[in-house]
Design a protein around this motif. Structure first.
Motif, PDB file in Angstrom:
ATOM      1  N   CYS A  10      25.396  -9.718  -1.738  1.00 32.64           N
ATOM      2  CA  CYS A  10      25.545  -9.840  -0.290  1.00 32.64           C
ATOM      3  C   CYS A  10      26.988 -10.277  -0.054  1.00 32.64           C
ATOM      4  O   CYS A  10      27.356 -11.415  -0.378  1.00 32.64           O
ATOM      5  CB  CYS A  10      24.567 -10.853   0.282  1.00 32.64           C
ATOM      6  N   LEU A  11      27.805  -9.392   0.482  1.00 39.47           N
ATOM      7  CA  LEU A  11      29.216  -9.704   0.678  1.00 39.47           C
ATOM      8  C   LEU A  11      29.450 -10.760   1.759  1.00 39.47           C
ATOM      9  O   LEU A  11      30.279 -11.649   1.557  1.00 39.47           O
ATOM     10  CB  LEU A  11      30.000  -8.423   0.968  1.00 39.47           C
ATOM     11  N   PRO A  12      28.745 -10.731   2.911  1.00 37.70           N
ATOM     12  CA  PRO A  12      28.990 -11.785   3.908  1.00 37.70           C
ATOM     13  C   PRO A  12      28.636 -13.185   3.396  1.00 37.70           C
ATOM     14  O   PRO A  12      29.324 -14.150   3.723  1.00 37.70           O
ATOM     15  CB  PRO A  12      28.083 -11.397   5.083  1.00 37.70           C
ATOM     16  N   CYS A  13      27.585 -13.305   2.600  1.00 37.47           N
ATOM     17  CA  CYS A  13      27.167 -14.619   2.080  1.00 37.47           C
ATOM     18  C   CYS A  13      27.870 -14.990   0.774  1.00 37.47           C
ATOM     19  O   CYS A  13      27.756 -16.125   0.325  1.00 37.47           O
ATOM     20  CB  CYS A  13      25.660 -14.631   1.828  1.00 37.47           C
ATOM     21  N   ARG A  14      28.542 -14.023   0.163  1.00 39.91           N
ATOM     22  CA  ARG A  14      29.165 -14.212  -1.155  1.00 39.91           C
ATOM     23  C   ARG A  14      28.125 -14.702  -2.158  1.00 39.91           C
ATOM     24  O   ARG A  14      28.291 -15.714  -2.831  1.00 39.91           O
ATOM     25  CB  ARG A  14      30.319 -15.201  -1.091  1.00 39.91           C
ATOM     26  N   ALA A  15      27.052 -13.953  -2.252  1.00 42.47           N
ATOM     27  CA  ALA A  15      25.957 -14.322  -3.144  1.00 42.47           C
ATOM     28  C   ALA A  15      25.529 -13.103  -3.950  1.00 42.47           C
ATOM     29  O   ALA A  15      25.610 -11.967  -3.478  1.00 42.47           O
ATOM     30  CB  ALA A  15      24.779 -14.846  -2.341  1.00 42.47           C
ATOM     31  N   ALA A  16      25.080 -13.349  -5.182  1.00 42.75           N
ATOM     32  CA  ALA A  16      24.584 -12.283  -6.058  1.00 42.75           C
ATOM     33  C   ALA A  16      23.176 -12.644  -6.500  1.00 42.75           C
ATOM     34  O   ALA A  16      22.852 -13.810  -6.722  1.00 42.75           O
ATOM     35  CB  ALA A  16      25.494 -12.116  -7.260  1.00 42.75           C
ATOM     36  N   SER A  29      16.616  -3.857  -0.857  1.00 43.52           N
ATOM     37  CA  SER A  29      16.640  -5.304  -0.979  1.00 43.52           C
ATOM     38  C   SER A  29      17.464  -5.890   0.161  1.00 43.52           C
ATOM     39  O   SER A  29      18.485  -5.329   0.546  1.00 43.52           O
ATOM     40  CB  SER A  29      17.268  -5.707  -2.311  1.00 43.52           C
ATOM     41  N   VAL A  30      17.007  -7.011   0.680  1.00 37.10           N
ATOM     42  CA  VAL A  30      17.745  -7.687   1.738  1.00 37.10           C
ATOM     43  C   VAL A  30      18.074  -9.100   1.282  1.00 37.10           C
ATOM     44  O   VAL A  30      17.374  -9.692   0.464  1.00 37.10           O
ATOM     45  CB  VAL A  30      16.966  -7.730   3.072  1.00 37.10           C
ATOM     46  N   CYS A  31      19.147  -9.631   1.811  1.00 40.34           N
ATOM     47  CA  CYS A  31      19.604 -10.975   1.467  1.00 40.34           C
ATOM     48  C   CYS A  31      18.624 -12.010   2.018  1.00 40.34           C
ATOM     49  O   CYS A  31      18.258 -11.947   3.195  1.00 40.34           O
ATOM     50  CB  CYS A  31      20.997 -11.206   2.045  1.00 40.34           C
ATOM     51  N   PRO A  32      18.200 -12.968   1.191  1.00 37.65           N
ATOM     52  CA  PRO A  32      17.293 -13.996   1.693  1.00 37.65           C
ATOM     53  C   PRO A  32      17.963 -14.971   2.662  1.00 37.65           C
ATOM     54  O   PRO A  32      17.284 -15.661   3.406  1.00 37.65           O
ATOM     55  CB  PRO A  32      16.835 -14.722   0.430  1.00 37.65           C
ATOM     56  N   LEU A  59      36.333  -7.631  -4.721  1.00 34.82           N
ATOM     57  CA  LEU A  59      35.004  -7.074  -4.960  1.00 34.82           C
ATOM     58  C   LEU A  59      34.521  -6.243  -3.775  1.00 34.82           C
ATOM     59  O   LEU A  59      33.909  -5.185  -3.958  1.00 34.82           O
ATOM     60  CB  LEU A  59      34.022  -8.217  -5.249  1.00 34.82           C
ATOM     61  N   THR A  60      34.828  -6.672  -2.574  1.00 32.16           N
ATOM     62  CA  THR A  60      34.450  -5.919  -1.381  1.00 32.16           C
ATOM     63  C   THR A  60      35.082  -4.534  -1.384  1.00 32.16           C
ATOM     64  O   THR A  60      34.411  -3.541  -1.098  1.00 32.16           O
ATOM     65  CB  THR A  60      34.869  -6.691  -0.107  1.00 32.16           C
ATOM     66  N   VAL A  61      36.359  -4.459  -1.727  1.00 32.91           N
ATOM     67  CA  VAL A  61      37.039  -3.164  -1.783  1.00 32.91           C
ATOM     68  C   VAL A  61      36.387  -2.276  -2.849  1.00 32.91           C
ATOM     69  O   VAL A  61      36.119  -1.096  -2.610  1.00 32.91           O
ATOM     70  CB  VAL A  61      38.547  -3.343  -2.072  1.00 32.91           C
ATOM     71  N   LEU A  62      36.113  -2.836  -4.022  1.00 36.07           N
ATOM     72  CA  LEU A  62      35.526  -2.052  -5.109  1.00 36.07           C
ATOM     73  C   LEU A  62      34.147  -1.516  -4.742  1.00 36.07           C
ATOM     74  O   LEU A  62      33.856  -0.329  -4.939  1.00 36.07           O
ATOM     75  CB  LEU A  62      35.429  -2.895  -6.380  1.00 36.07           C
ATOM     76  N   LEU A  63      33.282  -2.381  -4.225  1.00 39.37           N
ATOM     77  CA  LEU A  63      31.922  -1.948  -3.892  1.00 39.37           C
ATOM     78  C   LEU A  63      31.903  -0.971  -2.726  1.00 39.37           C
ATOM     79  O   LEU A  63      31.134  -0.014  -2.723  1.00 39.37           O
ATOM     80  CB  LEU A  63      31.038  -3.162  -3.600  1.00 39.37           C
ATOM     81  N   ASN A  64      32.756  -1.190  -1.725  1.00 37.60           N
ATOM     82  CA  ASN A  64      32.807  -0.262  -0.592  1.00 37.60           C
ATOM     83  C   ASN A  64      33.405   1.086  -0.980  1.00 37.60           C
ATOM     84  O   ASN A  64      33.138   2.089  -0.320  1.00 37.60           O
ATOM     85  CB  ASN A  64      33.570  -0.881   0.575  1.00 37.60           C
ATOM     86  N   ALA A  65      34.198   1.116  -2.054  1.00 36.38           N
ATOM     87  CA  ALA A  65      34.742   2.387  -2.551  1.00 36.38           C
ATOM     88  C   ALA A  65      33.724   3.131  -3.409  1.00 36.38           C
ATOM     89  O   ALA A  65      33.948   4.274  -3.781  1.00 36.38           O
ATOM     90  CB  ALA A  65      36.010   2.141  -3.354  1.00 36.38           C
ATOM     91  N   GLY A  66      32.625   2.474  -3.741  1.00 33.07           N
ATOM     92  CA  GLY A  66      31.584   3.137  -4.519  1.00 33.07           C
ATOM     93  C   GLY A  66      31.591   2.796  -5.997  1.00 33.07           C
ATOM     94  O   GLY A  66      30.790   3.340  -6.746  1.00 33.07           O
ATOM     95  N   LEU A  67      32.471   1.910  -6.436  1.00 26.62           N
ATOM     96  CA  LEU A  67      32.484   1.521  -7.848  1.00 26.62           C
ATOM     97  C   LEU A  67      31.368   0.530  -8.115  1.00 26.62           C
ATOM     98  O   LEU A  67      31.099  -0.359  -7.307  1.00 26.62           O
ATOM     99  CB  LEU A  67      33.814   0.880  -8.227  1.00 26.62           C
ATOM    100  N   ARG A  68      30.726   0.689  -9.255  1.00 28.77           N
ATOM    101  CA  ARG A  68      29.658  -0.206  -9.669  1.00 28.77           C
ATOM    102  C   ARG A  68      29.970  -0.737 -11.056  1.00 28.77           C
ATOM    103  O   ARG A  68      30.851  -0.236 -11.748  1.00 28.77           O
ATOM    104  CB  ARG A  68      28.311   0.510  -9.681  1.00 28.77           C
ATOM    105  N   PHE A  69      29.254  -1.748 -11.458  1.00 23.87           N
ATOM    106  CA  PHE A  69      29.446  -2.380 -12.755  1.00 23.87           C
ATOM    107  C   PHE A  69      28.253  -2.052 -13.652  1.00 23.87           C
ATOM    108  O   PHE A  69      27.568  -2.942 -14.153  1.00 23.87           O
ATOM    109  CB  PHE A  69      29.595  -3.897 -12.577  1.00 23.87           C
ATOM    110  N   ASP A  70      28.000  -0.763 -13.842  1.00 23.15           N
ATOM    111  CA  ASP A  70      26.878  -0.330 -14.672  1.00 23.15           C
ATOM    112  C   ASP A  70      27.269  -0.372 -16.135  1.00 23.15           C
ATOM    113  O   ASP A  70      28.395  -0.054 -16.505  1.00 23.15           O
ATOM    114  CB  ASP A  70      26.447   1.080 -14.284  1.00 23.15           C
ATOM    115  N   MET A  71      26.310  -0.747 -16.959  1.00 18.60           N
ATOM    116  CA  MET A  71      26.540  -0.832 -18.397  1.00 18.60           C
ATOM    117  C   MET A  71      26.457   0.570 -18.994  1.00 18.60           C
ATOM    118  O   MET A  71      25.486   1.280 -18.753  1.00 18.60           O
ATOM    119  CB  MET A  71      25.491  -1.738 -19.045  1.00 18.60           C
ATOM    120  N   GLY A  72      27.482   0.953 -19.729  1.00 17.76           N
ATOM    121  CA  GLY A  72      27.474   2.222 -20.417  1.00 17.76           C
ATOM    122  C   GLY A  72      26.722   2.111 -21.735  1.00 17.76           C
ATOM    123  O   GLY A  72      26.173   1.062 -22.074  1.00 17.76           O
TER     124      GLY A  72
END
Length: 111
Positions: A10-16, A29-32, A59-72
C-alpha cells in the motif's frame, strides 16, 4: 495445500503485507488501514522502512511503471534502482532514446 504467499504494498500507507495471490477472477486485496487496493510487488520484495520517504518514492515509480520483484528460477528479480538519482537517470535515458520505461528502469548500467 496452501497457496504460496507473495508481497503486496500500500503506497499511501507505506506498508507491505504477505498474502496469497488472488487466483483467477478473485477479489483484489485491500489495505487493512485505508481500504485502498494493494499493489502486487512480488515474492522477492523487501519493504523499506516506513520513514524512508526517498525509498518509498523510488518504489512508487518502479511499481507504477509495472516492475515487480518476482523471484526468477535462480537469479532473483534482477536489477532495480535503489535511489531517486538512479531513477531520474533511467527516466531521462528512456525519454532521450525512446526505450520503454520499464526496460530502462531495469537496466543495471546505462549505455
Amino acid at each position: 495445500m496452501a497457496s504460496p504467499k507473495t508481497s503486496f504494498v500500500c503506497l499511501p500507507c507505506r506498508a507491505a503485507y504477505k498474502r496469497p495471490r488472488p487466483v483467477g477472477g478473485g477479489t483484489e486485496s485491500v489495505c487493512p488501514r485505508c481500504a485502498e487496493p494493494l499493489i502486487h510487488a512480488g515474492s522477492a520484495f523487501a519493504a523499506p522502512r516506513r520513514r524512508d520517504t526517498a525509498a518509498w518514492r523510488t518504489l512508487t515509480v518502479l511499481l507504477n511503471a509495472g516492475l515487480r520483484f518476482d523471484m526468477g528460477c535462480c537469479d532473483g528479480p534482477g536489477y532495480r534502482p535503489r535511489t531517486l538519482s538512479e531513477v531520474r537517470e533511467r527516466v531521462a535515458h528512456a525519454r532521450r532514446t525512446g526505450e520503454p520505461l520499464p526496460r530502462a528502469l531495469a537496466r543495471r548500467e546505462l549505455p
